[in-house]
Design an enzyme around this catalytic site. Structure first.
Site, mmCIF file in Angstrom:
data_model
loop_
_atom_site.group_PDB
_atom_site.id
_atom_site.type_symbol
_atom_site.label_atom_id
_atom_site.label_comp_id
_atom_site.label_asym_id
_atom_site.label_seq_id
_atom_site.Cartn_x
_atom_site.Cartn_y
_atom_site.Cartn_z
ATOM 1 N N HIS A 17 1.085 -1.183 -0.023
ATOM 2 C CA HIS A 17 -0.402 -0.127 -0.478
ATOM 3 C C HIS A 17 1.063 1.559 0.092
ATOM 4 O O HIS A 17 1.723 1.425 0.486
ATOM 5 C CB HIS A 17 -0.657 -0.246 1.362
ATOM 6 C CG HIS A 17 -0.396 -0.300 2.446
ATOM 7 N ND1 HIS A 17 -0.072 0.598 3.253
ATOM 8 C CD2 HIS A 17 0.140 -0.698 3.217
ATOM 9 C CE1 HIS A 17 0.797 0.133 4.388
ATOM 10 N NE2 HIS A 17 0.479 -1.040 4.140
ATOM 11 N N SER A 258 -6.437 4.694 5.664
ATOM 12 C CA SER A 258 -5.785 2.832 5.896
ATOM 13 C C SER A 258 -5.571 2.299 4.735
ATOM 14 O O SER A 258 -6.196 2.593 3.392
ATOM 15 C CB SER A 258 -7.564 2.336 5.637
ATOM 16 O OG SER A 258 -7.813 1.007 6.076
ATOM 17 N N LYS A 259 -5.195 1.378 5.380
ATOM 18 C CA LYS A 259 -4.931 0.454 4.260
ATOM 19 C C LYS A 259 -5.680 -0.326 3.174
ATOM 20 O O LYS A 259 -5.549 -0.654 2.382
ATOM 21 C CB LYS A 259 -4.604 -1.262 4.688
ATOM 22 C CG LYS A 259 -2.812 -1.391 5.151
ATOM 23 C CD LYS A 259 -2.278 -2.576 6.388
ATOM 24 C CE LYS A 259 -2.028 -2.329 7.529
ATOM 25 N NZ LYS A 259 -1.685 -3.023 7.903
ATOM 26 N N ARG A 260 -6.973 -0.553 3.622
ATOM 27 C CA ARG A 260 -8.517 -0.839 3.091
ATOM 28 C C ARG A 260 -8.921 0.219 1.767
ATOM 29 O O ARG A 260 -9.322 -0.072 1.357
ATOM 30 C CB ARG A 260 -8.966 -1.226 4.398
ATOM 31 C CG ARG A 260 -9.006 -2.676 4.552
ATOM 32 C CD ARG A 260 -9.828 -3.196 6.068
ATOM 33 N NE ARG A 260 -9.071 -1.929 7.074
ATOM 34 C CZ ARG A 260 -8.377 -2.112 8.124
ATOM 35 N NH1 ARG A 260 -7.866 -3.074 7.566
ATOM 36 N NH2 ARG A 260 -7.722 -1.309 8.702
ATOM 37 N N ASP A 261 -8.524 1.620 1.839
ATOM 38 C CA ASP A 261 -8.844 2.604 1.459
ATOM 39 C C ASP A 261 -8.207 2.260 0.053
ATOM 40 O O ASP A 261 -7.615 1.676 -0.117
ATOM 41 C CB ASP A 261 -8.690 3.949 1.870
ATOM 42 C CG ASP A 261 -8.561 4.298 3.473
ATOM 43 O OD1 ASP A 261 -10.354 3.945 2.850
ATOM 44 O OD2 ASP A 261 -8.235 5.313 4.109
#
Ligand code: GLU
Ligand code: ZN
Length: 489
Positions: A17, A258-261
């Site tokens: 990321h 966030s890593k999830r964005d």
């Protein structure tokens, strides 16, 4: 060569990321600026979460970005291996020495017991961290716990004093005595934790500067204490590395990215056709700038001027629009042939050209690139822009057609067809002249109304590369057939 040795040491979990890449980039630039060594180490001690796929993706990511490492996987170096999963004996040996010297101790508390005491501490407004319960167990007590079938983690005994360091980015930072509880170095199953393996390897690999994200600030007093313990027992000659904590990266709504964005995912940038040069350029601006208003630079230029004094400790804001605009600048900075070479894989992927592309397709790509390079911000946008040139019959966008088509448009297409059929020489200039004469002078239309239907017929869309040039590339037969088809539709 200078003595500077920095490292990038991700855990191979999940997908690479941008936060990770920013850390790698700043370490790389610092190493290159100082003539030091950039070490790449894989922190794969968590067998439940680490994956080989993620390991491969990390290496591919650094290679794609051009962040070359001097020591590490596939490159080797004097302090290898550079995968922690291959360095297990070092860690258990160190745990043994720390236990023997009293810097660490076995803790037999079960997770349930810890949780009960943590809640109680909170209720009594005391600090909720580990309370030192097993610090001074006698040999008999340890034997009893073991006989009960309890398993022990190994904890580091934090000295009862303040920990202060001069952070290379944030200045003096102090954690007061008692603020940092004794922490776990090794799990009950013998697996070593980040808190142990990271300083053990930084020491073993002679790392001089630890540059990492601010989220790791609270592990620094623990790690400094561990370095000092290792020095005391002659497991490390010192000195303790210097620390610099890179600013947080904030995403939408001023929350930490966030890593999830979706905009965190490095793969997204590759898929959409960001250039590695553009992404590196933008990520450099997350906490650093070369000074003045300069915002466009190569990684070599960054390395030349990179100093830690210029790293801003305040949170950086991630702005995808700006990232994309900088990528567009990079696209325009490429030479024509280079841009064609970089575009072709995307056109192949999207089925615009064949795999491999035919020579005629490559020629057409080369001809159309100058028409679109001004409007392109990512390579992935090209397929939609130029697809109409590579098909026999264009698919007209129904939404665009709904906006444009009507009686007047049909009349425009008729007049355009008639004027263009009579052209003896087919060139950008003659097409333009004929259409202007027929539609603007002849029908008295404004350019937008005049050319909109023709553009829709020829390219299938309301927005396209320049119309007359596009028709020139398509040739008279195809252009006329498309105009006739839309008129008759
Ligand atoms: N493996 C750690 C991480 O991925 C390394 C952090 C550090 O630089 O100390 O967060
Ligand atoms: Zn305990």
């Amino acid at each position: 060569m200078s003595d500077v040795r920095v490292r990038f040491c991700p855990s191979p979990t999940g997908n690479p990321h941008v936060g990770m890449v920013r850390t790698a980039l700043f370490n790389w630039a610092f190493a290159r600026h100082t003539g030091g060594t950039f070490v790449f180490r894989i922190e794969d001690t968590d067998s439940a979460r680490d994956s080989e796929e993620s390991y491969d993706a990390l290496l591919a990511a650094l290679r794609w970005l051009g962040l070359d490492w001097d020591e590490g996987p596939e490159v080797g170096g004097p302090y290898g291996p550079y995968r922690q999963s291959e360095r297990r004996e070092n860690y258990s040996a160190m745990v043994q020495r720390l236990l023997e010297s009293g810097h660490a101790y076995e803790c037999f508390c079960s997770p349930e017991e810890l949780e009960v005491r943590r809640k109680q501490a909170m209720a009594e407004k005391r600090a909720p961290g580990y309370d030192g319960h097993c610090r001074d167990l006698s040999a008999e007590q340890r034997a009893i716990f073991t006989a009960e079938g309890r398993e022990a983690v190994v904890r580091f005994r934090m000295p009862d004093r303040d920990f202060t360091w001069n952070d290379l980015i944030r200045g003096d930072i102090t954690f007061a005595a008692g603020q940092v509880p004794d922490y776990v170095l090794q799990r009950a199953n013998g697996e070593p934790l980040y808190t142990l393996v990271n300083p053990v390897d930084d020491a073993a690999m002679h790392i001089t500067h630890v540059l990492r994200g601010e989220d790791l600030l609270s592990s620094t007093p623990r790690q400094i204490a561990l370095y000092e313990a290792m020095i005391e027992i002659d497991a490390f000659a010192g000195p303790v590395p210097q620390f610099g904590h890179l600013p947080y990266v904030m995403g939408e709504g001023n929350k930490k990215l966030s890593k999830r964005d979706p905009e965190s995912s490095l793969q997204m940038y590759r898929d959409e056709g960001y250039l590695p040069e553009g992404l590196v350029n933008y990520l450099a601006l997350l906490g650093w700038s070369p000074g003045g208003d300069v915002e466009f630079f190569s990684k070599q230029q960054m390395a030349e001027s990179f100093t830690l004094e210029r790293v801003n400790p305040n949170p950086a804001r991630f702005d995808l629009k700006k990232c994309t605009a900088i990528n567009g600048d990079w696209i325009r900075s490429l030479g024509a042939q280079e841009l064609v070479d970089r575009l072709l894989p995307y056109l192949v992927r999207d089925g615009v050209v064949s795999d491999p592309p035919s020579p005629a397709q490559v020629d057409l790509v080369r001809a159309v690139v100058p028409l679109i390079s001004e409007r392109m911000e990512t390579l992935g946008q090209a397929s939609g822009m130029v697809g109409f040139l590579f098909v026999d019959e264009v698919v007209v966008d129904p939404d665009d057609a709904a906006k444009i088509m009507g009686e007047e448009a049909v009349q425009v297409l008729g007049a355009a067809h008639e004027a263009l059929s009579e052209l003896s020489d087919w060139s950008t200039e003659s097409i333009e002249a004929a259409l202007r004469a027929a539609l603007i002078d002849g029908l008295g239309l404004k350019p937008k109304v005049a050319f909109g239907p023709v553009r829709l017929a020829v390219t299938g869309r309301r927005v396209s590369p320049p119309l007359f040039e596009s028709m020139d590339l398509l040739g008279p037969d195809t252009s006329l057939a498309r105009i006739a088809a839309l008129r008759g539709a």
